[in-house]
Design a protein around this motif. Sequence first.
Motif, mmCIF file in Angstrom:
data_model
loop_
_atom_site.group_PDB
_atom_site.id
_atom_site.type_symbol
_atom_site.label_atom_id
_atom_site.label_comp_id
_atom_site.label_asym_id
_atom_site.label_seq_id
_atom_site.Cartn_x
_atom_site.Cartn_y
_atom_site.Cartn_z
ATOM 1 N N GLY A 10 -23.867 55.823 34.813
ATOM 2 C CA GLY A 10 -23.729 55.796 36.264
ATOM 3 C C GLY A 10 -25.042 55.647 37.001
ATOM 4 N N GLY A 11 -26.133 55.435 36.268
ATOM 5 C CA GLY A 11 -27.445 55.273 36.892
ATOM 6 C C GLY A 11 -28.269 56.535 36.955
ATOM 7 N N THR A 12 -27.634 57.694 36.685
ATOM 8 C CA THR A 12 -28.343 58.974 36.692
ATOM 9 C C THR A 12 -27.866 59.824 35.524
ATOM 10 N N TYR A 13 -28.800 60.342 34.756
ATOM 11 C CA TYR A 13 -28.507 61.296 33.679
ATOM 12 C C TYR A 13 -28.557 62.674 34.345
ATOM 13 N N THR A 14 -27.414 63.403 34.355
ATOM 14 C CA THR A 14 -27.340 64.684 35.050
ATOM 15 C C THR A 14 -27.149 65.824 34.063
ATOM 16 N N VAL A 15 -27.941 66.889 34.240
ATOM 17 C CA VAL A 15 -27.780 68.136 33.488
ATOM 18 C C VAL A 15 -27.368 69.200 34.494
ATOM 19 N N ASN A 16 -26.194 69.821 34.298
ATOM 20 C CA ASN A 16 -25.744 70.882 35.202
ATOM 21 C C ASN A 16 -25.175 72.082 34.446
ATOM 22 N N SER A 17 -25.502 72.179 33.162
ATOM 23 C CA SER A 17 -25.145 73.343 32.351
ATOM 24 C C SER A 17 -26.292 73.597 31.379
ATOM 25 N N ASP A 18 -26.270 74.737 30.693
ATOM 26 C CA ASP A 18 -27.355 75.072 29.765
ATOM 27 C C ASP A 18 -27.520 73.954 28.740
ATOM 28 N N THR A 19 -28.743 73.437 28.642
ATOM 29 C CA THR A 19 -29.032 72.284 27.783
ATOM 30 C C THR A 19 -30.425 72.429 27.202
ATOM 31 N N THR A 20 -30.605 71.979 25.963
ATOM 32 C CA THR A 20 -31.935 71.867 25.357
ATOM 33 C C THR A 20 -32.221 70.384 25.170
ATOM 34 N N LEU A 21 -33.413 69.963 25.588
ATOM 35 C CA LEU A 21 -33.746 68.543 25.585
ATOM 36 C C LEU A 21 -35.244 68.383 25.350
ATOM 37 N N GLY A 22 -35.620 67.344 24.632
ATOM 38 C CA GLY A 22 -37.037 67.061 24.431
ATOM 39 C C GLY A 22 -37.222 65.910 23.470
ATOM 40 N N ASN A 23 -38.445 65.381 23.442
ATOM 41 C CA ASN A 23 -38.768 64.231 22.607
ATOM 42 C C ASN A 23 -37.779 63.105 22.855
ATOM 43 N N VAL A 24 -37.572 62.798 24.149
ATOM 44 C CA VAL A 24 -36.552 61.833 24.523
ATOM 45 C C VAL A 24 -37.051 60.948 25.661
ATOM 46 N N LYS A 25 -36.548 59.711 25.681
ATOM 47 C CA LYS A 25 -36.792 58.768 26.767
ATOM 48 C C LYS A 25 -35.477 58.579 27.510
ATOM 49 N N VAL A 32 -31.513 67.487 37.332
ATOM 50 C CA VAL A 32 -31.131 68.809 36.856
ATOM 51 C C VAL A 32 -30.593 69.531 38.077
ATOM 52 N N ARG A 33 -29.323 69.943 38.020
ATOM 53 C CA ARG A 33 -28.635 70.424 39.225
ATOM 54 C C ARG A 33 -27.846 71.697 38.937
ATOM 55 N N LYS A 34 -27.943 72.645 39.877
ATOM 56 C CA LYS A 34 -27.082 73.828 39.837
ATOM 57 C C LYS A 34 -25.850 73.526 40.671
ATOM 58 N N GLN A 35 -24.664 73.628 40.056
ATOM 59 C CA GLN A 35 -23.417 73.396 40.776
ATOM 60 C C GLN A 35 -22.476 74.590 40.685
ATOM 61 N N GLY A 36 -22.850 75.597 39.964
ATOM 62 C CA GLY A 36 -22.049 76.802 39.785
ATOM 63 C C GLY A 36 -22.999 77.868 39.276
ATOM 64 N N PRO A 37 -22.728 78.438 38.088
ATOM 65 C CA PRO A 37 -23.696 79.359 37.485
ATOM 66 C C PRO A 37 -25.033 78.644 37.258
ATOM 67 N N THR A 38 -26.110 79.398 37.344
ATOM 68 C CA THR A 38 -27.438 78.803 37.212
ATOM 69 C C THR A 38 -27.638 78.225 35.814
ATOM 70 N N PRO A 39 -27.835 76.911 35.712
ATOM 71 C CA PRO A 39 -28.082 76.319 34.392
ATOM 72 C C PRO A 39 -29.554 76.466 34.002
ATOM 73 N N THR A 40 -29.803 76.547 32.700
ATOM 74 C CA THR A 40 -31.162 76.574 32.172
ATOM 75 C C THR A 40 -31.378 75.320 31.340
ATOM 76 N N LEU A 41 -32.398 74.557 31.705
ATOM 77 C CA LEU A 41 -32.831 73.429 30.883
ATOM 78 C C LEU A 41 -33.995 73.915 30.038
ATOM 79 N N THR A 42 -33.789 73.988 28.729
ATOM 80 C CA THR A 42 -34.835 74.393 27.796
ATOM 81 C C THR A 42 -35.475 73.123 27.246
ATOM 82 N N VAL A 43 -36.787 73.017 27.432
ATOM 83 C CA VAL A 43 -37.517 71.804 27.053
ATOM 84 C C VAL A 43 -38.261 72.083 25.754
#
Length: 195
Positions: A10-25, A32-43
Amino acid sequence: IASTDPECGGGTYTVNSDTTLGNVKIECDFEVRKQGPTPTLTVDGPIWVEGDLRIVGGPVIEIDSSLNEYSAQFIVDDESNRTTSSQIEIRNSTDFFGSGDPRSYVLLLSMNESASLGGGEIAVEVAQQANGQVVMYAADGLIETNNGINLVAAVAYEVDIAQSSTITYDATVSSLLFPPTGAPQYIIQDWEQVE
């Protein structure tokens, strides 16, 4: 050219729940968006965003504890458009945490070069309480802060600090920003305090 990343459909990669991400293009905008409970993006490694990075609604961004004293980077660089893209926007009480080691930071790097070319685009815009172990870097761009932002470091072609914001340079950050030999050097070309 269409992205080959399925998350960019859709043109945007969205993270809105707990996610671990890294070493990625990421071959599109990244949000990175809060839409309910506070999500944590672990890098757990560098993230290259080929577009714009938006952090909104007050999520938590943290470095994986396995990185120990190391930092992790968001490199926001759309190589085909560094004047109106490659921008970072942070809003609504985002908290940044290192790995737990005091030498660990989240590094947000924008390759937007509008300011150095005389343009009016903002490379990094931070508003409404972004705090913690975060370093902003825009060598050819403008960093603009508003509404009580507390940063440990900001390096840019131009920095605009407004509305009770502070940048308090932490001595442990210097090795990330400046060569280890000699003292840091900078030139203040213009300075103005606005009430």
